[in-house]
Design an enzyme around this catalytic site. Structure first.
Site, mmCIF file in Angstrom:
data_model
loop_
_atom_site.group_PDB
_atom_site.id
_atom_site.type_symbol
_atom_site.label_atom_id
_atom_site.label_comp_id
_atom_site.label_asym_id
_atom_site.label_seq_id
_atom_site.Cartn_x
_atom_site.Cartn_y
_atom_site.Cartn_z
ATOM 1 N N VAL A 1 3.075 2.751 5.599
ATOM 2 C CA VAL A 1 3.240 1.577 4.738
ATOM 3 C C VAL A 1 4.650 1.623 4.174
ATOM 4 O O VAL A 1 5.323 2.658 4.237
ATOM 5 C CB VAL A 1 2.198 1.531 3.596
ATOM 6 C CG1 VAL A 1 0.794 1.293 4.139
ATOM 7 C CG2 VAL A 1 2.240 2.801 2.752
ATOM 8 N N SER A 2 5.093 0.512 3.611
ATOM 9 C CA SER A 2 6.479 0.436 3.144
ATOM 10 C C SER A 2 6.699 1.029 1.758
ATOM 11 O O SER A 2 7.741 1.618 1.493
ATOM 12 C CB SER A 2 6.960 -1.021 3.155
ATOM 13 O OG SER A 2 7.097 -1.463 4.481
ATOM 14 N N VAL A 3 5.711 0.857 0.867
ATOM 15 C CA VAL A 3 5.897 1.305 -0.520
ATOM 16 C C VAL A 3 4.666 2.065 -1.009
ATOM 17 O O VAL A 3 3.558 1.886 -0.501
ATOM 18 C CB VAL A 3 6.185 0.115 -1.469
ATOM 19 C CG1 VAL A 3 7.537 -0.514 -1.156
ATOM 20 C CG2 VAL A 3 5.081 -0.929 -1.387
ATOM 21 N N GLN B 1 1.121 0.723 -1.750
ATOM 22 C CA GLN B 1 0.215 0.381 -0.642
ATOM 23 C C GLN B 1 -0.601 1.588 -0.169
ATOM 24 O O GLN B 1 -1.110 1.579 0.948
ATOM 25 C CB GLN B 1 1.015 -0.173 0.544
ATOM 26 C CG GLN B 1 1.748 -1.467 0.254
ATOM 27 C CD GLN B 1 2.642 -1.862 1.426
ATOM 28 O OE1 GLN B 1 3.502 -1.090 1.849
ATOM 29 N NE2 GLN B 1 2.432 -3.056 1.946
#
Length: 199
Positions: free
Chosen positions: A62-64, A67
């Site tokens: 996931v990006s961040v 999440q």
């Protein structure tokens, strides 16, 4: 996997698989109801691909950090998929970082293991979970070292918000370069020592 699926991957008929089963050439496994099924290891054995000491890996990203729940959902989804195929998972790698970041430590460590011929298969939920751009190139690179990236193709794990954020990042990078070029152009035009080069 069902005999029909394995037959399709091998380019043979189901009857051929049944014949190989009877001959002991490629024995099928049986469910409690006596139905034939095969595992990924059976497939690799059939195509003569060595599996000893090579690991099957789940990779989720996931990006961040916000999440993290989505990250666990990805892992659970992929676990269910590989379990249904009768595949043993040796490693679960979870990553937090942009799909455009080529400096992710865990991702790079995984690629190192691929190039050391330690990885059999990598299971991902969607191509952009592995890398945002250039997935086909990385897929070919892995294949050169005998590693298959298995994409389960669940778009649910490819949030649109991440795509938008990545596109914004690209625009910011290019706009800062344009600003830099304009400043450089102004410096050049203001430098009278270069006037003779412009004439």
């Amino acid at each position: 996997m069902k005999p029909k699926e394995l037959a399709g991957r091998l380019g043979v008929s189901v009857k051929t698989l049944q014949k190989w089963d009877r001959q002991g050439k490629l024995p099928a496994k049986r469910t409690v109801t006596n139905r034939r099924y095969y595992t990924e290891t059976d497939y690799l054995k059939a195509i003569g691909k060595p599996t000893a000491n090579r690991q099957n890996v789940i990779y989720a990203r996931v990006s961040v950090a916000a999440q993290k729940d989505d990250l666990q959902d990805q892992v659970e989804f992929l676990r269910q998929y590989v379990n249904a195929k009768g595949i043993i998972v040796d490693q679960v790698i979870t990553d937090i970082g942009s799909g455009m970041n080529y400096k992710r430590k865990k991702w790079n460590r995984l690629l190192d293991e691929v190039m050391q011929s330690k990885i059999n298969q990598i299971y991902i939920a969607y191509p952009d979970r592995f890398i945002r751009f250039g997935f086909d190139w990385f897929q070919q690179l892995c294949a050169k070292f005998g590693t298959e990236i298995v994409v389960v193709n669940n778009e649910h794990f490819s949030p649109e918000a991440e795509v938008v954020q990545d596109l914004i990042s690209i625009i910011q990078v290019f706009s800062s370069r344009v600003d830099g070029l304009q400043k450089y152009k102004k410096k050049v035009s203001d430098d009278h020592d270069l006037d003779h080069l412009q004439n």
